[in-house]
Scaffold this active site. Structure first.
Site, PDB file in Angstrom:
ATOM      1  N   GLY A   6      31.514  21.137 -33.810  1.00  0.00           N
ATOM      2  CA  GLY A   6      32.128  20.344 -34.873  1.00  0.00           C
ATOM      3  C   GLY A   6      33.589  20.040 -34.633  1.00  0.00           C
ATOM      4  O   GLY A   6      34.151  19.148 -35.276  1.00  0.00           O
ATOM      5  N   GLU A  32      45.703  17.801 -19.913  1.00  0.00           N
ATOM      6  CA  GLU A  32      46.345  18.990 -20.487  1.00  0.00           C
ATOM      7  C   GLU A  32      47.643  19.309 -19.759  1.00  0.00           C
ATOM      8  O   GLU A  32      48.656  19.636 -20.395  1.00  0.00           O
ATOM      9  CB  GLU A  32      45.391  20.179 -20.398  1.00  0.00           C
ATOM     10  CG  GLU A  32      44.175  20.065 -21.295  1.00  0.00           C
ATOM     11  CD  GLU A  32      43.088  21.059 -20.960  1.00  0.00           C
ATOM     12  OE1 GLU A  32      42.020  21.007 -21.600  1.00  0.00           O
ATOM     13  OE2 GLU A  32      43.297  21.889 -20.039  1.00  0.00           O
ATOM     14  N   ARG A  44      39.986  24.500 -14.376  1.00  0.00           N
ATOM     15  CA  ARG A  44      38.789  23.728 -14.067  1.00  0.00           C
ATOM     16  C   ARG A  44      37.587  24.646 -14.284  1.00  0.00           C
ATOM     17  O   ARG A  44      37.423  25.648 -13.580  1.00  0.00           O
ATOM     18  CB  ARG A  44      38.840  23.251 -12.613  1.00  0.00           C
ATOM     19  CG  ARG A  44      37.627  22.429 -12.178  1.00  0.00           C
ATOM     20  CD  ARG A  44      37.656  21.069 -12.809  1.00  0.00           C
ATOM     21  NE  ARG A  44      36.846  20.106 -12.062  1.00  0.00           N
ATOM     22  CZ  ARG A  44      35.859  19.402 -12.575  1.00  0.00           C
ATOM     23  NH1 ARG A  44      35.523  19.571 -13.847  1.00  0.00           N
ATOM     24  NH2 ARG A  44      35.212  18.523 -11.840  1.00  0.00           N
ATOM     25  N   ASP A  57      35.265  25.956 -11.474  1.00  0.00           N
ATOM     26  CA  ASP A  57      35.919  26.739 -10.410  1.00  0.00           C
ATOM     27  C   ASP A  57      36.332  28.133 -10.874  1.00  0.00           C
ATOM     28  O   ASP A  57      36.127  29.118 -10.160  1.00  0.00           O
ATOM     29  CB  ASP A  57      37.169  25.999  -9.896  1.00  0.00           C
ATOM     30  CG  ASP A  57      36.803  24.773  -9.076  1.00  0.00           C
ATOM     31  OD1 ASP A  57      35.658  24.692  -8.615  1.00  0.00           O
ATOM     32  OD2 ASP A  57      37.665  23.897  -8.919  1.00  0.00           O
ATOM     33  N   THR A  58      36.936  28.230 -12.059  1.00  0.00           N
ATOM     34  CA  THR A  58      37.606  29.495 -12.422  1.00  0.00           C
ATOM     35  C   THR A  58      37.271  30.036 -13.808  1.00  0.00           C
ATOM     36  O   THR A  58      37.830  31.045 -14.204  1.00  0.00           O
ATOM     37  CB  THR A  58      39.134  29.305 -12.340  1.00  0.00           C
ATOM     38  OG1 THR A  58      39.526  28.209 -13.185  1.00  0.00           O
ATOM     39  CG2 THR A  58      39.578  29.039 -10.919  1.00  0.00           C
ATOM     40  N   LYS A  59      36.376  29.378 -14.545  1.00  0.00           N
ATOM     41  CA  LYS A  59      36.100  29.865 -15.908  1.00  0.00           C
ATOM     42  C   LYS A  59      35.525  31.282 -15.904  1.00  0.00           C
ATOM     43  O   LYS A  59      35.916  32.119 -16.717  1.00  0.00           O
ATOM     44  CB  LYS A  59      35.143  28.919 -16.633  1.00  0.00           C
ATOM     45  CG  LYS A  59      34.879  29.341 -18.089  1.00  0.00           C
ATOM     46  CD  LYS A  59      33.942  28.409 -18.796  1.00  0.00           C
ATOM     47  CE  LYS A  59      34.602  27.070 -19.055  1.00  0.00           C
ATOM     48  NZ  LYS A  59      35.772  27.183 -19.944  1.00  0.00           N
TER      49      LYS A  59
END
Length: 325
Positions: A72, A106, A39, A42-44
């Site tokens: 693109g 995912e 997410r 939250d965690t990137k």
């Protein structure tokens, strides 16, 4: 002279830049091997990016949306292709994970493609994860998301509390598990590859050996004869391995360990609800049935082997003269 030196300098710069460009392009075209499902809000900036950089330094080709996607690219097409190409999925589950359609999509796709998924429960407990009833999502999607989330909740993973833990620890622990899983998958692929080769070879020439052995053996070249001999040796080894467990101390120790931990009829949570402990693959392979008779037999076998092995060792030492000193 100076002109030639300048030309030589620019040529070296040009070819060096060209080689770097080719290496980057080749790396981009390679399929990803680890898919990082997370997410973003939250965690990137923490676990996901740190894990991505760590895996990159170790020679892996992980997929992280903001690192691998460029303007693109078609969103679903790029994500779906990365999921299908990857070997392992890492699901970084966080408090707002289940609010995201893409996170759940995912995850469901990873499990639907039978990919191994390693969950990391970051600032959240498995019991706290529930799919929200978003009116924009169809009933089929909600059902698929719930099934995937339930499966990953009952998968052994890592837990991390960002307020107390160290990010480097969770990154290193996750990387060790990923690398170990990749090695296991690579070994399985090699075994399947060689098994398919042996299967094709056997189908090709074993029937002729059964009917016209002496004549067909002359027609088979040296390579085929070598494969045939290797297959025979492999069959002998497999027959040997099938009974050697009965003289192994570890085999009976494992049976007694299972009997001390579980009882007959005990269940555990699985993807289909509740499954019998006796049906768990590693337990089922031992042929153990959780009854008193088998426990007594296992204990008796251990006692007999300890006595016999000590006698064998003593006799062997006597033969070489150690016990006479």
């Amino acid at each position: 002279m100076q002109r030639n030196m300048a030309m030589s300098f620019f040529q070296r710069r040009f070819f060096s830049q060209q080689r770097r460009t080719q290496m980057v392009a080749r790396r981009v075209l390679e399929p990803c091997d680890v898919f990082l499902n997370h997410r973003s809000m939250d965690t990137k900036k923490t676990v996901a990016t740190l894990l991505y950089d760590h895996l990159k330094r170790h020679g892996f080709n992980p997929f992280l949306d903001n690192k691998n996607m460029k303007p693109g690219d078609k969103l679903f097409e790029k994500i779906n292709r990365a999921v299908m190409e990857c070997k392992i999925g890492v699901a970084v589950l966080s408090p707002r994970y289940t609010e995201s359609y893409f996170c759940l999509h995912e995850l469901a796709l990873l499990l639907g493609c039978n990919k191994k998924v390693i969950p990391i429960f970051c600032d959240v407990k498995p019991s706290q994860l529930r799919v929200v009833n978003n009116p924009k999502w169809s009933e089929d999607e909600l059902r698929r998301f719930r099934r995937a989330l339930e499966e990953v909740k009952f998968t052994v993973g890592l837990t991390f509390n960002s307020s107390k833990g160290n990010f480097s620890e969770i990154v290193n622990s996750s990387s060790d598990i990923i690398i170990g899983s990749m090695i296991e998958l690579k070994n399985e692929e090699r075994m399947q590859h060689w098994a398919s080769i042996l299967h094709i070879r056997l189908l090709g020439f074993l029937p002729s050996l059964s009917s016209h052995f002496h004549y067909s053996l002359r027609a088979i070249d040296a390579r085929e004869r070598k494969i045939f001999r290797n297959v025979q040796a492999l069959l002998h080894v497999l027959v040997f391995i099938s009974w050697v467990k009965y003289i192994s101390i570890s085999y009976y120790n494992y049976q007694l360990f299972i009997a001390s931990q579980y009882s007959n009829g005990e269940t555990y949570p699985c993807s289909t609800g509740q499954c019998q402990v006796a049906e768990f693959p590693s337990i089922k392979q031992t042929g153990f049935h959780f009854n008193l008779q088998e426990q007594v037999m296992a204990a008796s076998a251990l006692v007999i082997m300890m006595i016999d092995y000590r006698l064998i060792a003593y006799v062997a030492l006597m033969r070489i003269g150690v016990t006479k000193k």
